[in-house]
Design a protein around this motif. Structure first.
Motif, short mmCIF file in Angstrom:
data_model
loop_
_atom_site.label_atom_id
_atom_site.label_comp_id
_atom_site.label_asym_id
_atom_site.label_seq_id
_atom_site.Cartn_x
_atom_site.Cartn_y
_atom_site.Cartn_z
N ARG A 132 0.85 -1.19 0.00
CA ARG A 132 0.00 0.00 0.00
C ARG A 132 0.88 1.23 0.00
O ARG A 132 1.85 1.32 0.75
CB ARG A 132 -0.89 0.02 1.24
N TYR A 133 0.54 2.20 -0.82
CA TYR A 133 1.32 3.43 -0.91
C TYR A 133 0.56 4.65 -0.37
O TYR A 133 1.10 5.75 -0.34
CB TYR A 133 1.75 3.67 -2.36
N ILE A 134 -0.67 4.44 0.04
CA ILE A 134 -1.45 5.50 0.68
C ILE A 134 -1.89 4.99 2.05
O ILE A 134 -2.39 3.87 2.17
CB ILE A 134 -2.68 5.88 -0.16
#
Length: 361
Positions: free
Chosen positions: A3-5
């Protein structure tokens, strides 16, 4: 896939809530419409948070000033009582005070100083320091307060709360005498019967008064803890967490909230196929940087939440790991080491007492 958020919070617009509305159905449909409109995909552990105000509105959990007065007369039959440590607020306490005064003959109103428990100030820190008054030991009456500190206007509202509360009480035909002191037991030198109105220290101060030999003593969560002549009520919090609805009406903190959160979570979990959690929330812990006032006037932050939100923080300080355990690593190697550490079975337990968790809340 990584996950990047991180955590995302979205405000969902809903219809105006009225008494008798199906709050579960309104919340579910509002969330579904928002998700469809914005193409938001549900994920496991998504949380739907609903403000306590709309839950209480749907429940019709209201009481009138006359019903407050009726409960005061029932609990304080002499009509003379001490009212200790109310917060200074037109929204949060003025209507409560009107009801208390309507049910009484005389009130000894004891205010904490230099501010109330949530930061509404009567006196600035500079003025208090210049006065050489010790707020922990010195007891002031209204004349002394005015002679030393003069008029003091709230920085946001422009209200002099001593004058304002005096006006509220006297308009109800009730006599008032002010006391400025930070020990609740001071009130017993004026009156044996006491209503404590503080929020987060209410149980402590109630115990102090009982041990000091108070006569009749209640805290404000005992007022409207049951229906009075058909009123709304809250068996856990009484008038705590209430807000002004009109000049003659209070909206109380919501009750029977478990069915609401369980209903919302169940419906949205069934529709989305994901594990959805739900909670009802009140004031958090925001402090205004200008007025120095804490948003902490509700008795609890959340009166109800689903089981998946139970627990205490179990976090690690990433910069501690980077600077200590993995000080020799960098780049992707460091990222992988931290991820492996987080997924290690030792972190399935609470982080309390572990150095790697220091500074997390």
């Amino acid at each position: 896939m990584a996950r990047y958020i991180g955590t995302v919070s979205r405000g969902v617009r809903a219809p105006i809530i009225r008494q008798g509305d199906d709050i579960v159905e309104i919340v579910v449909q509002s969330v579904l419409r928002a998700a469809e409109s914005e193409q938001i995909a549900f994920r496991d552990k998504d949380v739907i948070s609903v403000t306590e105000a709309v839950v209480a509105r749907a429940q019709g959990n209201y009481a009138s000033v006359n019903q407050v007065a009726q409960d005061i007369r029932r609990k304080f039959p002499s009509g003379v009582l001490g009212v200790v440590f109310p917060i200074l607020s037109r929204n949060r306490f003025a209507v409560n005070l009107r009801g208390i005064a309507r049910g009484a003959k005389k009130i000894y109103l004891q205010l904490s100083y230099p501010s109330d428990e949530v930061g509404n100030r009567l006196i600035s820190a500079d003025d208090l320091d210049k006065s050489k008054i010790n707020p922990w030991t010195d007891v002031l009456d209204e004349a002394m307060y005015r002679r030393i500190f003069g008029d003091n206007l709230h920085p946001f509202t422009g209200v002099d709360y001593v004058s304002y509360y005096k006006e509220v009480i006297e308009k109800e035909g009730c006599e008032v005498e002010f006391i400025f002191a930070n020990d609740p037991r001071v009130i017993l030198g004026h009156c044996p019967d006491v209503l404590t109105c503080d929020i987060h220290t209410r149980k402590y101060n109630l115990r102090l008064l009982q041990e000091a030999g108070a006569g009749i003593v209640y805290n404000i969560e005992s007022i409207l803890s049951e229906p009075i002549d058909g009123s709304g009520y809250n068996p856990s919090f009484g008038m705590l967490g209430s807000n002004k609805s009109t000049e003659e009406t209070l909206k109380l903190f919501p009750r029977d909230c478990e069915a609401v959160v369980e209903g919302i979570a169940r419906r949205l979990s069934e529709i989305s196929g994901c594990q959805i959690e739900a909670m009802i929330y009140g004031d958090g812990a925001f402090r205004d940087p200008v007025g120095q006032i804490w948003e902490l006037a509700d008795p609890v932050v959340s009166p109800a939440y689903t089981a998946g939100l139970e627990g205490v923080p179990n976090e690690v300080k990433l910069k501690y790991l980077a600077d200590n355990d993995f000080a020799g690593l960098s780049g992707e190697e460091l990222n992988e080491a931290v991820v492996d550490y987080i997924h290690d079975k030792s972190l399935k337990q609470t982080g309390i007492g572990q150095m790697v968790s220091q500074g997390t809340t």
